[in-house]
Design a protein around this motif. Structure first.
Motif, PDB file in Angstrom:
ATOM      1  N   GLY A   1       0.792  -1.216   0.000  1.00 40.33           N
ATOM      2  CA  GLY A   1       0.000   0.000   0.000  1.00 40.33           C
ATOM      3  C   GLY A   1       0.826   1.268   0.000  1.00 40.33           C
ATOM      4  O   GLY A   1       0.274   2.367   0.131  1.00 40.33           O
ATOM      5  N   ARG A   2       2.154   1.143  -0.160  1.00 36.49           N
ATOM      6  CA  ARG A   2       3.064   2.291  -0.037  1.00 36.49           C
ATOM      7  C   ARG A   2       3.848   2.587  -1.314  1.00 36.49           C
ATOM      8  O   ARG A   2       4.256   3.729  -1.541  1.00 36.49           O
ATOM      9  CB  ARG A   2       4.044   2.054   1.108  1.00 36.49           C
ATOM     10  CG  ARG A   2       3.358   1.864   2.455  1.00 36.49           C
ATOM     11  CD  ARG A   2       4.365   1.624   3.561  1.00 36.49           C
ATOM     12  NE  ARG A   2       3.699   1.339   4.834  1.00 36.49           N
ATOM     13  CZ  ARG A   2       3.211   2.260   5.657  1.00 36.49           C
ATOM     14  NH1 ARG A   2       3.320   3.532   5.332  1.00 36.49           N
ATOM     15  NH2 ARG A   2       2.605   1.925   6.777  1.00 36.49           N
ATOM     16  N   VAL A   3       4.110   1.587  -2.125  1.00 36.52           N
ATOM     17  CA  VAL A   3       4.878   1.745  -3.355  1.00 36.52           C
ATOM     18  C   VAL A   3       4.005   1.287  -4.519  1.00 36.52           C
ATOM     19  O   VAL A   3       3.396   0.211  -4.457  1.00 36.52           O
ATOM     20  CB  VAL A   3       6.178   0.923  -3.328  1.00 36.52           C
ATOM     21  CG1 VAL A   3       6.942   1.077  -4.646  1.00 36.52           C
ATOM     22  CG2 VAL A   3       7.046   1.329  -2.156  1.00 36.52           C
ATOM     23  N   GLY A   4       3.937   2.092  -5.563  1.00 32.54           N
ATOM     24  CA  GLY A   4       3.138   1.737  -6.723  1.00 32.54           C
ATOM     25  C   GLY A   4       3.901   1.911  -8.017  1.00 32.54           C
ATOM     26  O   GLY A   4       4.852   2.692  -8.095  1.00 32.54           O
ATOM     27  N   TYR A   5       3.479   1.170  -9.037  1.00 29.83           N
ATOM     28  CA  TYR A   5       4.020   1.291 -10.395  1.00 29.83           C
ATOM     29  C   TYR A   5       2.855   1.354 -11.373  1.00 29.83           C
ATOM     30  O   TYR A   5       1.836   0.667 -11.180  1.00 29.83           O
ATOM     31  CB  TYR A   5       4.853   0.066 -10.784  1.00 29.83           C
ATOM     32  CG  TYR A   5       6.172  -0.131 -10.110  1.00 29.83           C
ATOM     33  CD1 TYR A   5       7.373   0.121 -10.786  1.00 29.83           C
ATOM     34  CD2 TYR A   5       6.253  -0.615  -8.810  1.00 29.83           C
ATOM     35  CE1 TYR A   5       8.603  -0.096 -10.178  1.00 29.83           C
ATOM     36  CE2 TYR A   5       7.479  -0.827  -8.183  1.00 29.83           C
ATOM     37  CZ  TYR A   5       8.646  -0.567  -8.874  1.00 29.83           C
ATOM     38  OH  TYR A   5       9.866  -0.779  -8.267  1.00 29.83           O
TER      39      TYR A   5
ATOM     40  N   LEU B   1       5.852   5.213  -7.878  1.00 30.14           N
ATOM     41  CA  LEU B   1       5.162   6.224  -7.085  1.00 30.14           C
ATOM     42  C   LEU B   1       5.197   5.832  -5.612  1.00 30.14           C
ATOM     43  O   LEU B   1       4.922   4.686  -5.254  1.00 30.14           O
ATOM     44  CB  LEU B   1       3.714   6.331  -7.560  1.00 30.14           C
ATOM     45  CG  LEU B   1       2.816   7.404  -6.936  1.00 30.14           C
ATOM     46  CD1 LEU B   1       3.280   8.788  -7.356  1.00 30.14           C
ATOM     47  CD2 LEU B   1       1.363   7.182  -7.353  1.00 30.14           C
ATOM     48  N   ILE B   2       5.539   6.788  -4.766  1.00 28.49           N
ATOM     49  CA  ILE B   2       5.449   6.631  -3.308  1.00 28.49           C
ATOM     50  C   ILE B   2       4.661   7.813  -2.767  1.00 28.49           C
ATOM     51  O   ILE B   2       4.920   8.960  -3.133  1.00 28.49           O
ATOM     52  CB  ILE B   2       6.844   6.583  -2.649  1.00 28.49           C
ATOM     53  CG1 ILE B   2       7.694   5.454  -3.229  1.00 28.49           C
ATOM     54  CG2 ILE B   2       6.721   6.401  -1.145  1.00 28.49           C
ATOM     55  CD1 ILE B   2       9.113   5.427  -2.685  1.00 28.49           C
ATOM     56  N   GLY B   3       3.685   7.548  -1.921  1.00 28.56           N
ATOM     57  CA  GLY B   3       2.895   8.625  -1.350  1.00 28.56           C
ATOM     58  C   GLY B   3       1.408   8.348  -1.429  1.00 28.56           C
ATOM     59  O   GLY B   3       0.975   7.241  -1.773  1.00 28.56           O
ATOM     60  N   PRO B   4       0.579   9.346  -1.147  1.00 27.92           N
ATOM     61  CA  PRO B   4      -0.867   9.154  -1.096  1.00 27.92           C
ATOM     62  C   PRO B   4      -1.471   8.605  -2.390  1.00 27.92           C
ATOM     63  O   PRO B   4      -2.482   7.898  -2.354  1.00 27.92           O
ATOM     64  CB  PRO B   4      -1.393  10.553  -0.789  1.00 27.92           C
ATOM     65  CG  PRO B   4      -0.278  11.227  -0.045  1.00 27.92           C
ATOM     66  CD  PRO B   4       0.969  10.699  -0.674  1.00 27.92           C
ATOM     67  N   GLY B   5      -0.875   8.929  -3.539  1.00 32.82           N
ATOM     68  CA  GLY B   5      -1.419   8.463  -4.814  1.00 32.82           C
ATOM     69  C   GLY B   5      -1.447   6.957  -4.950  1.00 32.82           C
ATOM     70  O   GLY B   5      -2.216   6.414  -5.757  1.00 32.82           O
ATOM     71  N   VAL B   6      -0.625   6.246  -4.171  1.00 35.56           N
ATOM     72  CA  VAL B   6      -0.611   4.777  -4.235  1.00 35.56           C
ATOM     73  C   VAL B   6      -1.970   4.228  -3.819  1.00 35.56           C
ATOM     74  O   VAL B   6      -2.414   3.179  -4.308  1.00 35.56           O
ATOM     75  CB  VAL B   6       0.520   4.212  -3.353  1.00 35.56           C
ATOM     76  CG1 VAL B   6       0.490   2.684  -3.349  1.00 35.56           C
ATOM     77  CG2 VAL B   6       1.874   4.713  -3.852  1.00 35.56           C
ATOM     78  N   ALA B   7      -2.673   4.929  -2.924  1.00 27.53           N
ATOM     79  CA  ALA B   7      -4.001   4.471  -2.494  1.00 27.53           C
ATOM     80  C   ALA B   7      -4.966   4.418  -3.677  1.00 27.53           C
ATOM     81  O   ALA B   7      -5.865   3.568  -3.719  1.00 27.53           O
ATOM     82  CB  ALA B   7      -4.546   5.391  -1.403  1.00 27.53           C
TER      83      ALA B   7
ATOM     84  N   VAL C   1      -4.988   9.590 -10.468  1.00 27.07           N
ATOM     85  CA  VAL C   1      -5.191   8.392 -11.284  1.00 27.07           C
ATOM     86  C   VAL C   1      -6.498   8.529 -12.054  1.00 27.07           C
ATOM     87  O   VAL C   1      -7.517   8.961 -11.508  1.00 27.07           O
ATOM     88  CB  VAL C   1      -5.215   7.126 -10.401  1.00 27.07           C
ATOM     89  CG1 VAL C   1      -5.704   5.912 -11.184  1.00 27.07           C
ATOM     90  CG2 VAL C   1      -3.818   6.857  -9.842  1.00 27.07           C
ATOM     91  N   VAL C   2      -6.449   8.161 -13.344  1.00 21.55           N
ATOM     92  CA  VAL C   2      -7.655   8.179 -14.180  1.00 21.55           C
ATOM     93  C   VAL C   2      -7.797   6.814 -14.858  1.00 21.55           C
ATOM     94  O   VAL C   2      -7.178   6.560 -15.885  1.00 21.55           O
ATOM     95  CB  VAL C   2      -7.606   9.293 -15.249  1.00 21.55           C
ATOM     96  CG1 VAL C   2      -8.930   9.347 -16.018  1.00 21.55           C
ATOM     97  CG2 VAL C   2      -7.313  10.642 -14.615  1.00 21.55           C
ATOM     98  N   PRO C   3      -8.592   5.912 -14.275  1.00 17.87           N
ATOM     99  CA  PRO C   3      -8.878   4.653 -14.961  1.00 17.87           C
ATOM    100  C   PRO C   3      -9.916   4.888 -16.049  1.00 17.87           C
ATOM    101  O   PRO C   3     -10.712   5.829 -15.977  1.00 17.87           O
ATOM    102  CB  PRO C   3      -9.436   3.763 -13.841  1.00 17.87           C
ATOM    103  CG  PRO C   3      -9.987   4.710 -12.838  1.00 17.87           C
ATOM    104  CD  PRO C   3      -9.235   6.008 -12.970  1.00 17.87           C
ATOM    105  N   SER C   4      -9.896   4.061 -17.076  1.00 18.75           N
ATOM    106  CA  SER C   4     -10.873   4.201 -18.150  1.00 18.75           C
ATOM    107  C   SER C   4     -11.271   2.825 -18.640  1.00 18.75           C
ATOM    108  O   SER C   4     -10.624   1.820 -18.350  1.00 18.75           O
ATOM    109  CB  SER C   4     -10.297   5.038 -19.304  1.00 18.75           C
ATOM    110  OG  SER C   4      -9.183   4.386 -19.886  1.00 18.75           O
TER     111      SER C   4
END
Length: 473
Positions: free
Chosen positions: A225-229, A253-259, A296-299
């Motif tokens: 929940g802390r590191v994202g790609y 990405l590290i930070g709130p955006g990973v959520a 983040v923008v999913p489509s």
């Protein structure tokens, strides 16, 4: 006695007239023309193929689940720390874009992220494996293509090591793009304790099955929940085009955006399993670790309209200084084509389109080439990357916004695929991405209009014929 030939002739005209009424109600004008041309020439094969490929639909169950997932995301974000959910600092011409992105994809702008661009293929895989080896609670991976090759097995082995440490590992693979890995590698991964789920499985007798060419084309990873790609790279050896290895771009990405990446993963997991994963450690506290606001923008077909395309079109119209688009596949619909022309016609806006000279889909490349003359006439600078098969998908708008993700600039990505894109509202990251784009320019053939219009007539015919197939590509 029945005259079978007359009956067949009558049936063909019934199909033609019925589909002349039905098809335009369900698709864009350009797509309708393509399908109707095919159906008028070959009525019975045309109606069969239209039944398989022509209607963009999801089962009602999946649509309802998407609506529930979107509602949940909005409720959770309403409780977010006001220091995390922010309005990014943007010039007046771009100020409306974050709100439009929120309306199209559900997510707010989250501040405090540390963004790292990863343009090197092998080192990205090494970095991913190192993060999995450091995982303490969970590792979530979702990929369109996961191959049972050296790269696929190395990542699978890292998940096996994580399982032995007590880490929960969940993997989502697209049922079509990862078919071989689901057959050959997934049984080994499951035997070690990794949860492996096929996304959008297809078959004529499956309950709630969608069209088999509606695919989950996303690439994303969440560790603890802390590191994202996210980005363009799959879990596969870089050898799609012989002699020209893939070149990609991923974001770490590290930070709130990973959520937000986690939410997309959990939504796709929920769509396939019906299970809501609510373990507390999946969403650790949102802690500011950097200076980049992201969104983040999913489509995909489950969202309103063609939301990924609509967002990019708005970005093109809003640009005032420069637009640089990098994509391996460029088969636009008419609204997108109008928008990219309009961006250039603002007068002071430089528009660059970077495409790969080498391709793994010849028909798509021919259709793509049919647009070059229109683009060049509009003043768009066209670069064909020579060094590798450039599979990266990203764009920059002025000096203020970068978008990196899985979306190709083609009808398939806009209308059929589930995609994911990351908007980055940080001029420092835009400058880093611009440096990568400048390297593309330096290693590309710049197409000149005076040369392109001299291409042989047979090439024009083949390209324009391929363009007629844009609704099938």
């Amino acid at each position: 006695m029945i005259d079978w030939s007359l009956l067949y002739l009558v049936s063909e005209w019934v199909i033609r007239l019925a589909m002349l009424v039905y098809v335009p109600q369900r698709r864009s004008a350009a797509a309708s023309r393509t399908w109707l041309l095919f159906i008028f020439l070959l009525p019975w094969p045309g109606i069969i193929l239209y039944a398989l490929f022509g209607r963009i639909y999801l089962p009602a169950r999946r649509v309802a689940m998407q609506e529930r997932a979107s509602r949940f995301i909005r409720q959770v974000q309403a409780r977010a720390d006001p220091l995390v959910a922010v309005e990014p600092v943007l010039p007046p011409n771009l100020k409306s874009l974050p709100e439009e992105a929120r309306q199209l994809g559900d997510f707010e702008v989250f501040a405090g992220n540390l963004v790292e661009l990863l343009p090197e293929y092998d080192s990205t895989i090494e970095r991913l494996i190192a993060d999995i080896d450091a995982a303490q609670h969970h590792a979530h991976l979702l990929f369109y293509i996961w191959e049972a090759d050296q790269t696929g097995r190395r990542v699978a082995e890292s998940l096996g090591r994580a399982i032995s440490r007590g880490v929960k590992c969940r993997v989502l693979m697209d049922a079509f793009g990862s078919k071989r890995a689901l057959q050959l590698l997934a049984p080994e991964m499951r035997a070690r304790g990794v949860e492996v789920i096929a996304l959008l499985p297809f078959g004529p007798f499956r309950r709630n099955a969608a069209r088999f060419d509606l695919r989950n084309h996303r690439k994303l990873v969440v560790i603890d929940g802390r590191v994202g790609y996210t980005g363009s790279q799959n879990i596969v050896d870089p050898s799609f085009v012989r002699g020209y290895p893939n070149e990609e771009l991923m974001v770490r990405l590290i930070g709130p955006g990973v959520a937000q990446l986690q939410s997309v993963f959990l939504a796709d997991h929920y769509f396939e399993t019906g299970k809501v994963l609510d373990e507390q450690h999946l969403f650790p506290p949102l802690v500011s670790l950097g200076n980049s606001p992201t969104q983040v923008v999913p489509s995909g077909p489950g969202y309103r309209s063609e939301n990924g395309r609509d967002l990019i079109i708005s970005m093109l119209y809003a640009a005032r200084r420069s637009v640089v688009i990098t994509t391996p596949y460029f088969v636009p619909d008419e609204p997108f084509l109008q928008a990219i022309r309009a961006a250039r016609q603002h007068g002071s806006v430089e528009v660059h389109l970077v495409l790969s000279m080498h391709a793994n889909q010849p028909i798509t490349q021919l259709a793509q080439q049919s647009y070059y003359e229109d683009l060049l006439e509009a003043g768009i600078q066209l670069h064909l990357y020579r060094r590798r098969f450039l599979h990266a998908k990203h764009l920059t708008i002025d000096d203020d916004i970068a978008l990196v993700g899985s979306t190709n600039m083609d009808i398939r990505s806009f209308a059929l695929n589930a995609e994911i894109n990351l908007l980055i509202y940080d001029s420092a990251i835009v400058r880093e991405l611009r440096a990568i784009q400048q390297r593309y320019f330096a290693n590309s053939l710049k197409v000149k209009r005076t040369d392109w219009v001299k291409r042989p007539l047979p090439a024009r015919v083949v390209q324009n014929t391929a363009r007629l197939m844009d609704s099938f590509l």
